[in-house]
Design a protein around this motif. Structure first.
Motif, PDB file in Angstrom:
ATOM      1  N   ARG A  11       0.839  -1.209   0.000  1.00 22.51           N
ATOM      2  CA  ARG A  11       0.000   0.000   0.000  1.00 22.51           C
ATOM      3  C   ARG A  11       0.870   1.253   0.000  1.00 22.51           C
ATOM      4  O   ARG A  11       0.555   2.234  -0.695  1.00 22.51           O
ATOM      5  N   PHE A  12       1.944   1.244   0.771  1.00 25.31           N
ATOM      6  CA  PHE A  12       2.844   2.389   0.804  1.00 25.31           C
ATOM      7  C   PHE A  12       3.425   2.669  -0.581  1.00 25.31           C
ATOM      8  O   PHE A  12       3.463   3.816  -1.035  1.00 25.31           O
ATOM      9  N   MET A  13       3.866   1.625  -1.263  1.00 24.00           N
ATOM     10  CA  MET A  13       4.441   1.828  -2.592  1.00 24.00           C
ATOM     11  C   MET A  13       3.390   2.345  -3.572  1.00 24.00           C
ATOM     12  O   MET A  13       3.691   3.176  -4.442  1.00 24.00           O
ATOM     13  N   GLU A  14       2.162   1.884  -3.446  1.00 23.82           N
ATOM     14  CA  GLU A  14       1.097   2.404  -4.299  1.00 23.82           C
ATOM     15  C   GLU A  14       0.818   3.870  -3.979  1.00 23.82           C
ATOM     16  O   GLU A  14       0.609   4.686  -4.887  1.00 23.82           O
ATOM     17  N   GLN A  15       0.845   4.233  -2.707  1.00 21.87           N
ATOM     18  CA  GLN A  15       0.680   5.637  -2.318  1.00 21.87           C
ATOM     19  C   GLN A  15       1.791   6.502  -2.905  1.00 21.87           C
ATOM     20  O   GLN A  15       1.567   7.652  -3.283  1.00 21.87           O
ATOM     21  N   ALA A  16       2.999   5.931  -2.981  1.00 28.24           N
ATOM     22  CA  ALA A  16       4.145   6.662  -3.518  1.00 28.24           C
ATOM     23  C   ALA A  16       4.139   6.704  -5.042  1.00 28.24           C
ATOM     24  O   ALA A  16       5.064   7.262  -5.644  1.00 28.24           O
ATOM     25  N   GLY A  17       3.120   6.119  -5.663  1.00 29.96           N
ATOM     26  CA  GLY A  17       2.962   6.252  -7.100  1.00 29.96           C
ATOM     27  C   GLY A  17       3.495   5.111  -7.931  1.00 29.96           C
ATOM     28  O   GLY A  17       3.695   5.262  -9.140  1.00 29.96           O
ATOM     29  N   PHE A  18       3.696   3.940  -7.325  1.00 32.43           N
ATOM     30  CA  PHE A  18       4.180   2.784  -8.068  1.00 32.43           C
ATOM     31  C   PHE A  18       3.035   1.814  -8.364  1.00 32.43           C
ATOM     32  O   PHE A  18       2.093   1.683  -7.581  1.00 32.43           O
ATOM     33  N   ARG A  19       3.155   1.131  -9.470  1.00 27.72           N
ATOM     34  CA  ARG A  19       2.239   0.028  -9.757  1.00 27.72           C
ATOM     35  C   ARG A  19       2.864  -1.245  -9.202  1.00 27.72           C
ATOM     36  O   ARG A  19       4.018  -1.577  -9.516  1.00 27.72           O
ATOM     37  N   VAL A  20       2.119  -1.966  -8.393  1.00 23.11           N
ATOM     38  CA  VAL A  20       2.618  -3.135  -7.668  1.00 23.11           C
ATOM     39  C   VAL A  20       1.936  -4.383  -8.208  1.00 23.11           C
ATOM     40  O   VAL A  20       0.719  -4.402  -8.426  1.00 23.11           O
ATOM     41  N   THR A  21       2.704  -5.436  -8.425  1.00 25.12           N
ATOM     42  CA  THR A  21       2.134  -6.684  -8.929  1.00 25.12           C
ATOM     43  C   THR A  21       1.319  -7.376  -7.832  1.00 25.12           C
ATOM     44  O   THR A  21       1.504  -7.123  -6.637  1.00 25.12           O
ATOM     45  N   PRO A  22       0.407  -8.277  -8.215  1.00 25.77           N
ATOM     46  CA  PRO A  22      -0.344  -9.043  -7.207  1.00 25.77           C
ATOM     47  C   PRO A  22       0.597  -9.886  -6.337  1.00 25.77           C
ATOM     48  O   PRO A  22       1.717 -10.212  -6.730  1.00 25.77           O
ATOM     49  N   ARG A  23       0.116 -10.235  -5.165  1.00 28.60           N
ATOM     50  CA  ARG A  23       0.909 -11.063  -4.259  1.00 28.60           C
ATOM     51  C   ARG A  23       1.164 -12.432  -4.892  1.00 28.60           C
ATOM     52  O   ARG A  23       0.272 -13.032  -5.483  1.00 28.60           O
ATOM     53  N   ALA A  24       2.406 -12.887  -4.763  1.00 27.65           N
ATOM     54  CA  ALA A  24       2.790 -14.221  -5.229  1.00 27.65           C
ATOM     55  C   ALA A  24       3.410 -14.985  -4.066  1.00 27.65           C
ATOM     56  O   ALA A  24       3.853 -14.389  -3.071  1.00 27.65           O
ATOM     57  N   ARG A  25       3.466 -16.298  -4.202  1.00 26.69           N
ATOM     58  CA  ARG A  25       3.982 -17.141  -3.119  1.00 26.69           C
ATOM     59  C   ARG A  25       5.105 -18.029  -3.625  1.00 26.69           C
ATOM     60  O   ARG A  25       5.021 -18.611  -4.699  1.00 26.69           O
TER      61      ARG A  25
END
Length: 288
Positions: A21-35
């Protein structure tokens, strides 16, 4: 010796969802969670040939312990995050794992057993593709708190996504990795071998190594504070901290506006617009 650019960093955090969430707030597109099959989980931030792996511990019962000359990625990061958050591992690109191993052994470094794995990656359109990696782990005796390896991406056409590389803040590529240490000169032999770059620039501010993808800066705490306008991370005597990532952006003023709108306080410093580590999971982000 083969010259290697930066492939990615492993940024280990206690709350993976909060870090994403922090990285998205900072303006980055984040990939879905992977395991991973050994109990860790991640989100990625893809740039141009480099990515940030935000890593969390999912199921500790699945994590194998290191034994003999095998390296346990899961156990290493589980133990790292017990004491602090931040970049736990620095990763260089690989074109030939056997050549990496030979280079490291010739330099007198301890090299662990080869390690390979695969998993499924989720694409922006919801599709699934196979990805796989060959890893060559190596030990830095001067900095046992951090992990180091090279990574051969076996299916780059499946891994990289043009859509995931378009970020609202305009970040496009890695500029630099900044490591704070008391005595940069004591680290240069290891990093020359890791990067495959024997040429380096030494000044009163530390040592700089140019790689095919990004610069490596080794600097003492006072130099870091001067250049980045924030306190250097606390390090033990003789220790190190992977303190900051420098990121290229299309429009620094646009980044500053986005951060203000997200109520994220950045500092205008000589090296760029700095988002301090502070409560941000132990890593400073520098936009330039």
């Amino acid at each position: 010796m083969t010259a290697r650019g930066f492939d990615h960093v492993v940024w280990t955090v206690r709350d993976l969802a909060a870090a994403a969430r922090f990285m998205e707030q900072a303006g980055f597109r984040v990939t879905p969670r992977a395991r991973h099959p050994w109990g860790t989980e991640n989100h990625l931030v893809q740039l141009d040939g480099f990515f940030i792996e935000i890593l969390g511990i999912g199921d500790e019962t699945m994590i194998p312990e290191a034994s003999g000359n095998s390296f346990s990625f899961g156990a290493f990061n589980r133990d790292f995050v017990k004491s602090r958050e931040g970049v736990s591992m620095l990763v260089m690109e690989s074109r030939d794992p056997a050549a990496d191993r030979a280079d490291f052994e010739q330099a007198g470094l301890h090299v662990y057993e080869p390690f390979s794995f695969g998993r499924e990656a989720k694409l922006p359109d919801g599709g699934i593709r196979k990805v796989g990696f060959d890893l060559t782990f190596v030990r830095n005796d001067s900095d046992p708190e951090h992990g180091f390896f090279t990574c051969l991406n076996r299916y780059p056409e499946n891994f990289w996504s043009a859509e995931y590389q378009v970020h609202p803040n305009g970040a496009t590529a890695l500029e630099s990795v900044v490591i704070v240490c008391d005595e940069p000169a004591e680290q240069h032999i290891f990093y020359a071998a890791l990067t495959g770059q024997r040429e380096m620039r030494a000044t009163s501010l530390g040592i700089t190594i140019e790689t095919p993808r990004g610069r490596l800066h080794l600097m003492p705490p006072a130099a870091f504070a001067s250049l980045y306008g924030i306190e250097a991370p606390q390090i033990a005597p003789g220790g190190s901290a992977i303190a900051a990532l420098g990121l290229r952006t299309r429009d620094r003023a646009h980044v500053a506006q986005m951060l203000r709108e997200a109520s994220l306080e950045a500092i205008d410093a000589p090296e760029g617009l700095v988002l301090p580590a502070g409560d941000h999971f132990g890593l400073a982000l520098v936009f330039d």
